[in-house]
Write a protein that holds these residues in place. Structure first.
Motif, mmCIF file in Angstrom:
data_model
loop_
_atom_site.group_PDB
_atom_site.id
_atom_site.type_symbol
_atom_site.label_atom_id
_atom_site.label_comp_id
_atom_site.label_asym_id
_atom_site.label_seq_id
_atom_site.Cartn_x
_atom_site.Cartn_y
_atom_site.Cartn_z
ATOM 1 N N MET A 1 0.820 -1.132 -0.130
ATOM 2 C CA MET A 1 -0.036 -0.075 0.004
ATOM 3 C C MET A 1 0.894 1.195 0.030
ATOM 4 N N VAL A 2 0.657 2.108 -0.726
ATOM 5 C CA VAL A 2 1.279 3.472 -0.936
ATOM 6 C C VAL A 2 0.912 4.418 0.255
ATOM 7 N N ASP A 3 1.994 4.886 0.938
ATOM 8 C CA ASP A 3 1.774 6.073 1.818
ATOM 9 C C ASP A 3 1.413 7.291 1.404
ATOM 10 N N VAL A 4 0.251 7.565 1.312
ATOM 11 C CA VAL A 4 -0.064 8.866 0.445
ATOM 12 C C VAL A 4 0.485 10.083 1.405
ATOM 13 N N VAL A 5 0.597 10.006 2.441
ATOM 14 C CA VAL A 5 1.191 11.219 3.242
ATOM 15 C C VAL A 5 2.420 11.402 2.875
ATOM 16 N N ARG A 6 3.257 10.411 2.864
ATOM 17 C CA ARG A 6 4.843 10.326 2.364
ATOM 18 C C ARG A 6 4.925 10.818 0.947
ATOM 19 N N VAL A 7 3.826 10.402 0.126
ATOM 20 C CA VAL A 7 4.114 10.661 -1.422
ATOM 21 C C VAL A 7 3.882 12.453 -1.444
ATOM 22 N N MET A 8 2.649 12.890 -0.771
ATOM 23 C CA MET A 8 2.447 14.209 -0.795
ATOM 24 C C MET A 8 3.461 15.124 -0.326
ATOM 25 N N GLU A 9 4.004 14.610 0.894
ATOM 26 C CA GLU A 9 5.289 15.245 1.312
ATOM 27 C C GLU A 9 6.335 15.300 0.519
ATOM 28 N N ALA A 10 6.675 14.222 -0.008
ATOM 29 C CA ALA A 10 7.938 14.299 -1.057
ATOM 30 C C ALA A 10 8.016 15.195 -2.278
ATOM 31 N N LEU A 11 6.471 15.162 -2.754
ATOM 32 C CA LEU A 11 6.122 16.144 -3.950
ATOM 33 C C LEU A 11 6.366 17.419 -3.444
ATOM 34 N N ALA A 12 5.777 17.757 -2.429
ATOM 35 C CA ALA A 12 5.959 19.235 -1.777
ATOM 36 C C ALA A 12 7.199 19.705 -1.631
ATOM 37 N N GLU A 13 8.085 18.750 -1.244
ATOM 38 C CA GLU A 13 9.519 19.310 -1.022
ATOM 39 C C GLU A 13 10.242 19.413 -2.061
ATOM 40 N N GLN A 14 9.668 19.000 -3.490
ATOM 41 C CA GLN A 14 10.186 19.085 -4.815
ATOM 42 C C GLN A 14 9.398 20.199 -5.477
ATOM 43 N N GLY A 15 8.478 21.119 -4.694
ATOM 44 C CA GLY A 15 7.924 22.284 -5.311
ATOM 45 C C GLY A 15 6.758 21.923 -5.824
ATOM 46 N N VAL A 16 5.927 20.734 -5.559
ATOM 47 C CA VAL A 16 4.821 20.491 -6.277
ATOM 48 C C VAL A 16 3.741 20.716 -5.154
ATOM 49 N N THR A 17 2.599 21.196 -5.498
ATOM 50 C CA THR A 17 1.321 21.551 -4.834
ATOM 51 C C THR A 17 0.403 20.285 -5.047
#
Length: 76
Positions: A1-17
Motif C-alpha cells: 500500500m502506498v503511503d499517501v502522506v509520504r508521497v504528498m510530502e515528497a512532492l511538496a519538498e520538490q516544489g509540487v502542490t
C-alpha cells in the motif's frame, strides 16, 4: 500500500502542490468521487497532473507514473 502522506510530502519538498479530494456528491452517485491534482507552479510551470477515479489507489496508479516520467522522485 502506498503511503499517501509520504508521497504528498515528497512532492511538496520538490516544489509540487498536491491536492486529494473526496467529493460527497459524486460518492453518493457512485461516480469517481476521488480527485488527485498535482500542480508544479511556480517551480515546475508546465506541470499539471490530474485525475478523477473510483479510489485513492486508482488515482495514484494513474498519476504517480506520470509524475515519475516528469523526473519527480516519489517514494514506493
Amino acid at each position: 500500500m502506498v503511503d499517501v502522506v509520504r508521497v504528498m510530502e515528497a512532492l511538496a519538498e520538490q516544489g509540487v502542490t498536491v491536492l486529494f479530494k473526496a467529493d460527497a456528491e459524486r460518492m453518493r452517485d457512485g461516480v469517481r468521487p476521488w480527485t488527485f491534482v498535482a500542480n508544479g507552479a511556480p517551480f515546475h510551470d508546465d506541470l499539471l497532473v490530474r485525475t478523477d477515479a473510483a479510489s485513492v489507489e486508482a488515482c495514484l496508479k494513474i498519476c504517480l507514473p506520470q509524475l515519475r516520467d516528469r523526473g519527480l522522485v516519489i517514494p514506493e
